[in-house]
Design an enzyme around this catalytic site. Structure first.
Site, PDB file in Angstrom:
ATOM      1  N   GLY A  13       0.816  -1.204   0.000  1.00  0.00           N
ATOM      2  CA  GLY A  13       0.000   0.000   0.000  1.00  0.00           C
ATOM      3  C   GLY A  13       0.852   1.258   0.000  1.00  0.00           C
ATOM      4  O   GLY A  13       2.082   1.208   0.005  1.00  0.00           O
ATOM      5  N   PHE A  14       0.191   2.385   0.017  1.00  0.00           N
ATOM      6  CA  PHE A  14       0.863   3.682  -0.004  1.00  0.00           C
ATOM      7  C   PHE A  14       1.808   3.844   1.185  1.00  0.00           C
ATOM      8  O   PHE A  14       3.032   3.941   1.021  1.00  0.00           O
ATOM      9  CB  PHE A  14      -0.210   4.785  -0.038  1.00  0.00           C
ATOM     10  N   ASP A  34       1.135  -8.713   2.090  1.00  0.00           N
ATOM     11  CA  ASP A  34      -0.020  -8.041   1.502  1.00  0.00           C
ATOM     12  C   ASP A  34      -0.805  -9.056   0.687  1.00  0.00           C
ATOM     13  O   ASP A  34      -0.219 -10.009   0.164  1.00  0.00           O
ATOM     14  CB  ASP A  34       0.433  -6.882   0.599  1.00  0.00           C
ATOM     15  N   ASP A  59      -3.308 -13.021   3.210  1.00  0.00           N
ATOM     16  CA  ASP A  59      -4.408 -12.289   3.829  1.00  0.00           C
ATOM     17  C   ASP A  59      -4.300 -12.470   5.341  1.00  0.00           C
ATOM     18  O   ASP A  59      -4.441 -13.585   5.852  1.00  0.00           O
ATOM     19  CB  ASP A  59      -5.735 -12.849   3.312  1.00  0.00           C
ATOM     20  N   LYS A  94     -13.013  -7.046   9.130  1.00  0.00           N
ATOM     21  CA  LYS A  94     -12.245  -8.257   9.442  1.00  0.00           C
ATOM     22  C   LYS A  94     -10.758  -7.974   9.629  1.00  0.00           C
ATOM     23  O   LYS A  94     -10.122  -8.536  10.523  1.00  0.00           O
ATOM     24  CB  LYS A  94     -12.461  -9.307   8.348  1.00  0.00           C
ATOM     25  N   ASN A 102      -4.869 -11.894  14.898  1.00  0.00           N
ATOM     26  CA  ASN A 102      -3.848 -12.829  14.414  1.00  0.00           C
ATOM     27  C   ASN A 102      -2.439 -12.287  14.620  1.00  0.00           C
ATOM     28  O   ASN A 102      -1.529 -13.008  15.053  1.00  0.00           O
ATOM     29  CB  ASN A 102      -4.066 -13.113  12.924  1.00  0.00           C
ATOM     30  N   ALA A 117      -1.585   0.506  13.161  1.00  0.00           N
ATOM     31  CA  ALA A 117      -1.938   1.764  12.506  1.00  0.00           C
ATOM     32  C   ALA A 117      -3.395   2.082  12.772  1.00  0.00           C
ATOM     33  O   ALA A 117      -4.296   1.492  12.183  1.00  0.00           O
ATOM     34  CB  ALA A 117      -1.682   1.651  11.007  1.00  0.00           C
ATOM     35  N   TYR A 148     -15.098   1.417   9.035  1.00  0.00           N
ATOM     36  CA  TYR A 148     -13.683   1.768   9.169  1.00  0.00           C
ATOM     37  C   TYR A 148     -13.391   2.308  10.571  1.00  0.00           C
ATOM     38  O   TYR A 148     -12.447   1.873  11.235  1.00  0.00           O
ATOM     39  CB  TYR A 148     -13.302   2.800   8.116  1.00  0.00           C
TER      40      TYR A 148
END
Length: 330
Positions: A13-14, A34, A59, A94, A102, A117, A148
């Site tokens: 990701g970014f 990722d 995942d 999730k 996990n 994060a 979110y």
């Protein structure tokens, strides 16, 4: 053999990819993880042949297994833009719950320190301004953005539970609006949206009357703050962001000036529960980490705009968003 080993989830990701760069440059052995649900392989292409970097496609909402020792975990796997988490709400919940559980389990098994994060979205549409870490927030748990916001609030809660019950070394960063190269042009956030519209010759779309505020932190500053937080001795949440506040209307005008275009600003209805104010109180980060942002917005925006200008015409005009069909039933 004596190098510290770090696992970074959401590595493609970014923010995750910039964190991989940072830790490789600081001499760590980095494991990137990722599943590419919102990440992009090209963000890590420059690291694939680096002997201090390895990548695992996985995942994190399923069982996570890492061979060998592990010193640190940075959990950055999550959709982060409204377009993504509104399109894949279950996956967003999730990764904040099962995924965090996990990875806390991995951290416990490996005796590793873990940094998760979190986000300024835990404050919701704030009634306190600027937002300080001990503010509990004003969040609509059942609104469209709640998937979110609540995923991140749960993430903070379970992280602190592992710290208090198991004595796990934990860190929590609350990230405010961050920008820079490797943002997805079509991810729906205001900076790539405005810059993409400007590059395509379209008018800039402002939601509401443009009086809502945001505070934009350049990615290098954000990464430096996260790095310092990981290595410090503090386990409660810390805001990392730029306290320089600007209205969205003023920001649209800045983008028009930066791009040298003649587009107009057009107005559309404000999305449900869109926060009216975003400004971090960073007094704690200054005191604890001796950190504050250094990159001026004018400089950072020019670098970011140059990055978007370098994209291919196909990328620039691709209006549809990432195909999530293969994840719908997961």
């Amino acid at each position: 053999m004596n190098k510290k080993r770090v696992l970074i989830t959401g590595a493609a990701g970014f923010l995750g990819s910039h964190l991989c760069d940072k830790f490789v440059s600081e001499g760590f052995n980095v494991i990137g993880m990722d599943n590419y649900i919102t990440g992009d392989k090209k963000n890590l292409a420059h690291l694939i042949n680096n002997q201090n970097f390895e990548f695992i496609e996985h995942d994190v909402t399923t069982y996570v297994k890492i061979e060998g020792n592990l010193d640190y975990i940075l959990h950055f796997a999550s959709p982060a833009s409204p377009i993504d988490y509104l399109k894949i709400p279950i996956q967003t919940l999730k990764v904040g719950s099962l995924g965090t559980h996990n990875l806390l389990g991995v951290a416990k098994a490996k005796n590793a320190r873990i940094l998760v994060a979190s986000t300024s979205e835990v404050y919701g549409d704030p009634l306190v301004h600027p937002q300080i870490e001990d503010y509990y927030g004003n969040v609509n748990t059942i609104g469209p953005r709640g998937v979110y916001d609540e995923a991140k609030r749960f993430q903070e809660s379970i992280t602190m539970a592992y710290h208090r019950f198991h004595g796990l070394e934990t860190r929590i960063v609350r990230i405010f609006n961050t920008y820079g190269p490797r943002m997805r042009l079509n991810d729906g956030r205001v900076i790539p949206a405005f810059m993409g519209q400007a590059l395509r010759g379209e008018n800039l779309t402002v939601f509401g009357d443009g009086s809502q505020t945001r505070s934009f932190c350049y990615v290098d500053d954000q990464v430096e703050g996260i790095y310092k937080l990981l290595l410090c001795d503090y386990n409660l949440p810390v805001n990392i962001g730029n306290p320089h506040e600007i209205t969205i209307k003023e920001f649209a005008e800045e983008i028009i000036k930066l791009t040298g275009t003649s587009q107009k600003i057009i107005y559309e209805d404000l999305p449900v529960n869109d926060p009216m104010q975003r400004q971090p109180d960073i007094a704690l980060a200054k005191k604890l980490l001796d950190w504050e942002p250094k990159v001026d917005r004018t400089e950072g925006m020019k670098i970011t705009f140059d990055y978007f200008k370098s994209l291919t015409e196909e990328e620039l005009y691709k209006s549809e968003h990432k195909d999530f069909s293969s994840y719908i039933n997961k």
